[in-house]
Design an enzyme around this catalytic site. Sequence first.
Site, PDB file in Angstrom:
ATOM      1  N   HIS A  13       1.012  -1.247  -0.133  1.00  0.00           N
ATOM      2  CA  HIS A  13       0.049   0.070  -0.003  1.00  0.00           C
ATOM      3  C   HIS A  13       0.832   1.214   0.193  1.00  0.00           C
ATOM      4  O   HIS A  13       1.931   1.323   0.726  1.00  0.00           O
ATOM      5  CB  HIS A  13      -1.162  -0.033   1.295  1.00  0.00           C
ATOM      6  CG  HIS A  13      -2.130   0.966   1.074  1.00  0.00           C
ATOM      7  ND1 HIS A  13      -1.919   2.220   1.606  1.00  0.00           N
ATOM      8  CD2 HIS A  13      -3.467   0.704   0.755  1.00  0.00           C
ATOM      9  CE1 HIS A  13      -3.028   2.972   1.327  1.00  0.00           C
ATOM     10  NE2 HIS A  13      -3.940   2.098   0.764  1.00  0.00           N
ATOM     11  N   ASP A  36      -8.080  -4.822  -0.198  1.00  0.00           N
ATOM     12  CA  ASP A  36      -8.371  -5.609  -1.290  1.00  0.00           C
ATOM     13  C   ASP A  36      -8.182  -7.300  -1.490  1.00  0.00           C
ATOM     14  O   ASP A  36      -8.934  -7.783  -2.220  1.00  0.00           O
ATOM     15  CB  ASP A  36      -7.921  -5.119  -2.597  1.00  0.00           C
ATOM     16  CG  ASP A  36      -8.054  -3.467  -2.875  1.00  0.00           C
ATOM     17  OD1 ASP A  36      -9.286  -3.472  -2.963  1.00  0.00           O
ATOM     18  OD2 ASP A  36      -7.117  -2.825  -3.172  1.00  0.00           O
TER      19      ASP A  36
END
Length: 435
Positions: free
Chosen positions: A309, A366
């Site tokens: 991320h 996700d």
Amino acid sequence: MAATASDTATLTLGDLSVNLPVVTGSEGEQAVDITSLREKTKLVTLDPGLGNTASCFSKITYIDGERGILRYRGIPIETLVEKVMFVDVAYLLVHGTLPTAEERHNFSQLLNFNSLMHEDMRHFFDLFPHEAHPMHILATMINAMAAFYPNVDSQSLVENIDRATARVISIVRTMAAFVYKKSIGEPVVYPRHDLSYCANFLNMMFDSPVKPYQIRPETVRLLNILLILHADHEQNCSTTAVRVIGSAQVNLYATISAGISALSGPLHGGANQAVIEMLRMIQQDGDVGKFIRKAKDKDDPFRLMGFGHRVYKIYDPRAAIIRRECEAYLKTIHYCDPLLDVARRLEDAALADSYFIDRHLYPNVDFYSGILYRAMGIPENMFTAMFALARLPGWVAHWQEMIGSRTKIVRPRQVYIGKGLQTADVFPSKNPLLI
């Protein structure tokens, strides 16, 4: 303004030296304020991707990527998913505080009253190709709302923030369900006044004249959690798009449409669908270790989707919640998804390898969310639409905050690297258009 000037930073270039204020946020974050840099030095900063640039002050969401902290208006995300529903979080993001019982009732009533889109807009759905992606349809339909619900500009939003928020959040939910129904050739299902926000969406998605949908409380609870986890995430790509477009005083609907367009990309909202495709590929091959090796090979284009991320340098706090809820929900409904086993084995292998730890490649939001949506019956091409549905109150909150701060129209600078001044020699000796 929450930040205060606490120190100065000195920039020295040759004989030139300028002092720039250092501002400190409410959580101790510091930033060098370069507002006057070009005026004082004729210099601009260069930051492709804006990874080191704070584009605004904000009171909405706080993230500490090094410690894995996510808070909405100061409240930890872990507390919100345990204590309240998505409707409460939507109110919190827009207003700054959780609603009282009366405020919640009034806001829920507004959601109910504004859940029907203008009936003339239903005809638009018939004009899209059958294979059109739901996100393209949503972006178009929301933009068209400006023609049916005018005057949602900076001035009217100040006076009718609840109504504007409720209309966007509620109608887009109805639109998303209509998109799905049209894609499978079933009659649309209208919202019901006796159902909660999430229960209404599930019913509009899955109810049928020949097979009534049984609303399960555990599924409603899970959908609330998923929407809360995705409701806002600071200055990500789509939220930045909303602020940039909104700075031109574009109406709310066109602004939200821009956010949905930004979210539709595979590197933003479409990542969980890419995770499912990757897990399916690994399942068919059967060798998790092979894909770990491929991900580590710099000459191999394969990448582990759902890992890493831009902000979080440790485990994404949202991913931790989703993994826990995923395992509990699948067990509750007696649903066995072989992709969950693949995901577990892939995570265990990656987190046992120093290559991924050293590069801060931990599971993000996700990685498990697609498995949960599959278990709920949400088709893969609707995953990104679910993300958009969740992010609506965050976008509205940022748009409102940006308008309230009287932000100038966003206009970045650039460093030009093209050709220098061209002379008349670059033109042909005779221009046939002038003959």
